[in-house]
Design an enzyme around this catalytic site. Structure first.
Site, PDB file in Angstrom:
ATOM      1  CG  HIS A 155      -7.074   6.005  -6.632  1.00  0.00           C
ATOM      2  ND1 HIS A 155      -7.729   7.210  -6.516  1.00  0.00           N
ATOM      3  CD2 HIS A 155      -6.989   5.757  -7.965  1.00  0.00           C
ATOM      4  CE1 HIS A 155      -8.026   7.678  -7.711  1.00  0.00           C
ATOM      5  NE2 HIS A 155      -7.598   6.802  -8.613  1.00  0.00           N
ATOM      6  CD  GLU A 356      -1.927   3.510  -9.464  1.00  0.00           C
ATOM      7  OE1 GLU A 356      -3.047   3.196  -9.027  1.00  0.00           O
ATOM      8  OE2 GLU A 356      -1.754   4.261 -10.443  1.00  0.00           O
TER       9      GLU A 356
END
Length: 369
Positions: A155, A356
């Site tokens: 992550h 992202e």
């Protein structure tokens, strides 16, 4: 205009990011699901053909590929070529559930669009600066070195953009902030960030370690695997399957979606209540541990699907920490405000959306110029 591809084992998500627009507005986005499954397309090449067939590719200047595991080799974005792909294939054993789909997606995209640069962006790269004490497992050092066994963390792309957005939200330089980022989605992780650098993170060699997740168990006594072999007759692959795909919220409550767990908990389901309690207890434990690692804590940040939308999780996960200057204001929390801690709190508790795809596009742009 950068095309960002996130290729999983059975899906490809895409977004065309216009970096000239505010917040990298999406010129197009979508996904192709059920690759190789009944009713779906046969393979990743077919999925890419379906995606590209609906896009105007004339304006695309580069393609960014999200790759989960870069090992110790890739500590930043990398231009894709044959030699780079050969190295990436060797890292497959470190992420057998994640990297193969990404590699297949790269191969299909390169075949379809050979005239633009392709850049791999790695989830593990943000955690490359982890201190030795944080990244090292207490194993035989020669064995660990020979097989690349260490904490890598994941992550990272999310942590990067969320930490920067948190600094902007608080009006403080990132270099001065100590924060804990709680990325809570179907996969979940906690990361301690000091001055913009990862100093501790909950996921390890693989994305299995750490917090309770949708289908992943998170932290567990490693002897459970051998015990399942002896007591339940499961071979190593079947035992790992239990931890990867049948644990977490799904194992505890029969549902991997936190929304379903919350609905069942509200209806009085004891399994859902226990799943919720275990989930939040694990988060609270990590917050306490990472507060100790950081020494001084300025902010706790919730992000991703559960973190951004599940107010009961945010409240329960931090309950009891008021003596440390950590508190959640019920009204702000219910409204999903950007800052949900009471006015004047020593530690700011924030809800910051992740992006992202935008972070990947920014790294691609910085790499190709």
């Amino acid at each position: 205009m950068i095309l960002v591809l996130n290729s999983g084992s059975s899906s490809v998500k895409f977004r065309v990011v216009d970096l000239a627009a505010p917040e990298g507005s999406a010129a197009a986005r979508g996904s192709v699901e059920r690759i190789g499954e009944p009713g779906g397309v046969p393979d990743h090449a077919a999925a890419l053909a379906q995606i590209l067939g609906g896009l105007d590719t004339a304006g695309i200047t580069a393609i960014g590929h999200r790759i989960v595991h870069g090992g110790a080799t890739f500590t930043g974005p990398a231009i894709v070529d044959d030699a780079m792909l050969a190295v990436l294939r060797k890292l497959t054993p470190l992420a057998p559930l994640h990297n193969p789909g990404g590699i297949t997606g790269i191969e299909a995209a390169r075949a379809a669009l050979p005239g633009v640069p392709h850049v791999a962006v790695f989830d593990t790269a943000f955690h490359a600066p982890l201190p030795a004490a944080a990244r090292t497992y207490a194993l035989d050092r020669d064995l660990a070195a020979r097989h690349g066994i260490r904490r890598y963390g994941f992550h990272g792309t999310s942590c990067d953009i969320v930490s920067r957005r948190t600094a902007d939200l608080l009006g403080r330089p990132l270099a001065e902030l100590n924060m804990i980022v709680l990325h809570l989605g179907n996969g979940a992780s906690a990361t301690a960030i000091a001055g913009g650098r990862s100093v501790e993170t909950s996921m390890g060699l693989t994305p299995l370690e750490g917090l309770v997740m949708g289908t992943r168990s998170g932290d567990i006594d490693p002897a459970v695997l051998s015990y399942l072999h002896r007591a339940a007759g499961l071979d190593p692959a079947a035992a790992e399957e239990q931890l990867q795909r049948h644990g977490g919220l799904k194992g505890l409550a029969g549902a991997n979606d936190m929304r379903t767990v919350l609905d069942r908990r509200a209806a009085g389901d004891p399994d859902a209540s226990l799943a919720f309690d275990v989930y939040c207890h694990r988060i609270r434990k990590y917050v306490g541990a990472y507060h100790a690692v950081l020494g001084r804590l300025d902010a706790i940040v919730f992000t991703a699907g559960v973190g951004e939308h599940a107010a009961p999780v945010r409240a329960a996960a931090l309950d009891g920490l008021q003596g440390w200057g950590i508190a959640v204001d019920p009204d702000r929390n219910a409204a999903h405000a950007p800052v949900i801690s009471p006015e004047g709190s020593r530690v700011a508790v924030c809800v910051v959306p992740t992006d992202e795809e935008l972070a990947i596009a920014e790294q691609v742009q910085a790499t190709v110029g």
